[in-house]
Motif scaffolding. Sequence first.
Motif, mmCIF file in Angstrom:
data_model
loop_
_atom_site.group_PDB
_atom_site.id
_atom_site.type_symbol
_atom_site.label_atom_id
_atom_site.label_comp_id
_atom_site.label_asym_id
_atom_site.label_seq_id
_atom_site.Cartn_x
_atom_site.Cartn_y
_atom_site.Cartn_z
ATOM 1 N N ARG A 171 0.821 -1.220 0.000
ATOM 2 C CA ARG A 171 0.000 0.000 0.000
ATOM 3 C C ARG A 171 0.853 1.266 0.000
ATOM 4 O O ARG A 171 0.392 2.328 0.424
ATOM 5 C CB ARG A 171 -0.911 0.003 1.233
ATOM 6 N N ILE A 172 2.086 1.163 -0.466
ATOM 7 C CA ILE A 172 2.985 2.321 -0.424
ATOM 8 C C ILE A 172 2.868 3.068 -1.753
ATOM 9 O O ILE A 172 3.459 2.668 -2.758
ATOM 10 C CB ILE A 172 4.444 1.893 -0.161
ATOM 11 N N MET A 173 2.095 4.135 -1.739
ATOM 12 C CA MET A 173 1.836 4.827 -2.995
ATOM 13 C C MET A 173 1.462 6.287 -2.765
ATOM 14 O O MET A 173 1.121 6.693 -1.648
ATOM 15 C CB MET A 173 0.712 4.123 -3.763
ATOM 16 N N THR A 174 1.558 7.060 -3.846
ATOM 17 C CA THR A 174 1.142 8.462 -3.823
ATOM 18 C C THR A 174 0.177 8.706 -4.978
ATOM 19 O O THR A 174 0.178 7.977 -5.972
ATOM 20 C CB THR A 174 2.338 9.424 -3.976
ATOM 21 N N ASN A 175 -0.649 9.756 -4.843
ATOM 22 C CA ASN A 175 -1.576 10.127 -5.911
ATOM 23 C C ASN A 175 -1.859 11.621 -5.805
ATOM 24 O O ASN A 175 -2.329 12.091 -4.769
ATOM 25 C CB ASN A 175 -2.879 9.345 -5.795
ATOM 26 N N ILE A 176 -1.537 12.367 -6.860
ATOM 27 C CA ILE A 176 -1.785 13.813 -6.828
ATOM 28 C C ILE A 176 -2.910 14.226 -7.789
ATOM 29 O O ILE A 176 -3.140 15.417 -7.977
ATOM 30 C CB ILE A 176 -0.497 14.616 -7.128
ATOM 31 N N TYR A 177 -3.605 13.245 -8.369
ATOM 32 C CA TYR A 177 -4.751 13.560 -9.228
ATOM 33 C C TYR A 177 -5.993 13.610 -8.336
ATOM 34 O O TYR A 177 -6.760 12.634 -8.238
ATOM 35 C CB TYR A 177 -4.909 12.531 -10.341
ATOM 36 N N VAL A 178 -6.172 14.739 -7.659
ATOM 37 C CA VAL A 178 -7.237 14.903 -6.664
ATOM 38 C C VAL A 178 -8.407 15.630 -7.321
ATOM 39 O O VAL A 178 -8.333 16.828 -7.614
ATOM 40 C CB VAL A 178 -6.719 15.680 -5.445
ATOM 41 N N HIS A 179 -9.484 14.922 -7.569
ATOM 42 C CA HIS A 179 -10.591 15.460 -8.361
ATOM 43 C C HIS A 179 -11.198 16.714 -7.742
ATOM 44 O O HIS A 179 -11.586 17.632 -8.475
ATOM 45 C CB HIS A 179 -11.656 14.376 -8.553
ATOM 46 N N GLN A 180 -11.299 16.766 -6.427
ATOM 47 C CA GLN A 180 -11.943 17.924 -5.806
ATOM 48 C C GLN A 180 -11.151 19.208 -5.986
ATOM 49 O O GLN A 180 -11.688 20.307 -5.830
ATOM 50 C CB GLN A 180 -12.165 17.669 -4.319
ATOM 51 N N ASP A 181 -9.859 19.081 -6.345
ATOM 52 C CA ASP A 181 -9.021 20.265 -6.524
ATOM 53 C C ASP A 181 -8.677 20.552 -7.988
ATOM 54 O O ASP A 181 -7.973 21.528 -8.276
ATOM 55 C CB ASP A 181 -7.711 20.111 -5.736
ATOM 56 N N LEU A 182 -9.165 19.753 -8.916
ATOM 57 C CA LEU A 182 -8.785 19.931 -10.312
ATOM 58 C C LEU A 182 -9.132 21.325 -10.832
ATOM 59 O O LEU A 182 -8.384 21.911 -11.626
ATOM 60 C CB LEU A 182 -9.449 18.872 -11.189
ATOM 61 N N HIS A 183 -10.268 21.867 -10.381
ATOM 62 C CA HIS A 183 -10.683 23.177 -10.879
ATOM 63 C C HIS A 183 -9.758 24.293 -10.401
ATOM 64 O O HIS A 183 -9.797 25.411 -10.942
ATOM 65 C CB HIS A 183 -12.129 23.480 -10.448
ATOM 66 N N GLU A 184 -8.887 24.001 -9.427
ATOM 67 C CA GLU A 184 -7.942 24.994 -8.930
ATOM 68 C C GLU A 184 -6.505 24.671 -9.341
ATOM 69 O O GLU A 184 -5.555 25.206 -8.775
ATOM 70 C CB GLU A 184 -8.035 25.098 -7.412
ATOM 71 N N MET A 185 -6.343 23.781 -10.319
ATOM 72 C CA MET A 185 -5.019 23.452 -10.852
ATOM 73 C C MET A 185 -4.845 24.126 -12.203
ATOM 74 O O MET A 185 -5.700 23.990 -13.084
ATOM 75 C CB MET A 185 -4.859 21.936 -11.009
ATOM 76 N N ASN A 186 -3.745 24.837 -12.388
ATOM 77 C CA ASN A 186 -3.478 25.485 -13.671
ATOM 78 C C ASN A 186 -3.100 24.468 -14.746
ATOM 79 O O ASN A 186 -3.173 24.761 -15.936
ATOM 80 C CB ASN A 186 -2.378 26.527 -13.522
ATOM 81 N N LEU A 187 -2.681 23.279 -14.324
ATOM 82 C CA LEU A 187 -2.418 22.164 -15.230
ATOM 83 C C LEU A 187 -2.737 20.873 -14.496
ATOM 84 O O LEU A 187 -2.274 20.668 -13.376
ATOM 85 C CB LEU A 187 -0.941 22.152 -15.681
ATOM 86 N N TYR A 188 -3.551 20.018 -15.105
ATOM 87 C CA TYR A 188 -3.840 18.728 -14.493
ATOM 88 C C TYR A 188 -2.545 17.908 -14.446
ATOM 89 O O TYR A 188 -1.761 17.939 -15.396
ATOM 90 C CB TYR A 188 -4.878 17.963 -15.297
ATOM 91 N N PRO A 189 -2.314 17.155 -13.390
ATOM 92 C CA PRO A 189 -1.079 16.362 -13.299
ATOM 93 C C PRO A 189 -0.972 15.347 -14.434
ATOM 94 O O PRO A 189 -1.942 14.660 -14.755
ATOM 95 C CB PRO A 189 -1.212 15.653 -11.941
ATOM 96 N N CYS A 190 0.204 15.274 -15.043
ATOM 97 C CA CYS A 190 0.469 14.267 -16.081
ATOM 98 C C CYS A 190 1.021 12.995 -15.431
ATOM 99 O O CYS A 190 0.430 11.937 -15.529
ATOM 100 C CB CYS A 190 1.440 14.820 -17.113
ATOM 101 N N ALA A 191 2.165 13.111 -14.765
ATOM 102 C CA ALA A 191 2.696 12.008 -13.958
ATOM 103 C C ALA A 191 2.037 12.146 -12.591
ATOM 104 O O ALA A 191 2.356 13.044 -11.832
ATOM 105 C CB ALA A 191 4.211 12.110 -13.854
ATOM 106 N N TYR A 192 1.093 11.270 -12.290
ATOM 107 C CA TYR A 192 0.212 11.529 -11.151
ATOM 108 C C TYR A 192 0.334 10.533 -10.004
ATOM 109 O O TYR A 192 -0.167 10.791 -8.903
ATOM 110 C CB TYR A 192 -1.244 11.569 -11.612
ATOM 111 N N SER A 193 0.986 9.391 -10.219
ATOM 112 C CA SER A 193 0.970 8.368 -9.174
ATOM 113 C C SER A 193 2.252 7.543 -9.171
ATOM 114 O O SER A 193 2.784 7.222 -10.229
ATOM 115 C CB SER A 193 -0.223 7.431 -9.381
ATOM 116 N N MET A 194 2.739 7.266 -7.965
ATOM 117 C CA MET A 194 3.860 6.350 -7.783
ATOM 118 C C MET A 194 3.437 5.230 -6.842
ATOM 119 O O MET A 194 2.814 5.484 -5.805
ATOM 120 C CB MET A 194 5.070 7.076 -7.194
ATOM 121 N N THR A 195 3.771 4.006 -7.225
ATOM 122 C CA THR A 195 3.548 2.854 -6.352
ATOM 123 C C THR A 195 4.893 2.208 -6.086
ATOM 124 O O THR A 195 5.628 1.879 -7.020
ATOM 125 C CB THR A 195 2.600 1.836 -7.008
ATOM 126 N N PHE A 196 5.231 2.054 -4.818
ATOM 127 C CA PHE A 196 6.521 1.479 -4.434
ATOM 128 C C PHE A 196 6.325 0.043 -3.959
ATOM 129 O O PHE A 196 5.332 -0.288 -3.304
ATOM 130 C CB PHE A 196 7.159 2.318 -3.319
#
Length: 282
Positions: free
Chosen positions: A138-163
Amino acid sequence: MSLADKIFIDMCKDILQNGTSTEGEKVRPRWEDGAPAYTVKKFGVVNRYDLSKEFPILTLRRTALKSATDELLWIWQKKSNNVKDLHSHIWDEWADKDGSIGKAYGYQMGVKHQYKEGMMDQIDRVIFDLKNNPFSRRIMTNIYVHQDLHEMNLYPCAYSMTFNVTQKKGADKLTLNAILNQRSQDVLAANNWNVVQYSVLVHMLAQACDMEAGELIHVIADAHIYDRHIPIIEELISRQPYDAPVFTLNPDVKDFYEFTRNDVKLENYVTGPQIENIPIAI
């Protein structure tokens, strides 16, 4: 030939020969002159890099290791969304008058979340698990947060890492592996840049957690070559590749938050000429 060159050449040939075109479709990106930026694309490209054998930086042309590392640390270490914290100007077109790119990238990395072990942001959670529960799935990150997309000047392209940590037979240290998930990638402008960045990240986290760097798997949902990039790519992949350089990371740094862009070095990095003034679709 370095493995990174072979993977890049094979990927580009596959996209150009077997990809599909978006020409005539309603596309969002535009060139500086306002013309629509069409692409030739492949869905679901997966590339594997064994960091224990070779550092995957292109020799067909030079990739700026320190600049790529600087941007990585801007997101993962500084957890910043302000371009004034960067040494380069690659994000300037997406920044507002104050330098902010909105609630994107580094901003999301700095948001603290409640876990059973306490409040942590995503990076601190990764480091905590690698040190305390390395075989967790379960070691992972995710920055594609839908609730904040409208406040992002660019949607994340590389959005997730799983270790994922493995134990090689007879090895004294554990091996750190990772999967980078990317929804979209401009192959000419960004492919090796991202590969280099997240290879550096795996090396840094491995060293900070007393592990060895293993595999980086790069998964790209939409790997594309822009129409105006096609002749550039064709010339690039026709070049003579060279042997991979030797990558070193400052061995004295044991804390992830103490690394700087000057702690990464390459020896014997021989490349073809740089490509100047690549047109970028916005």
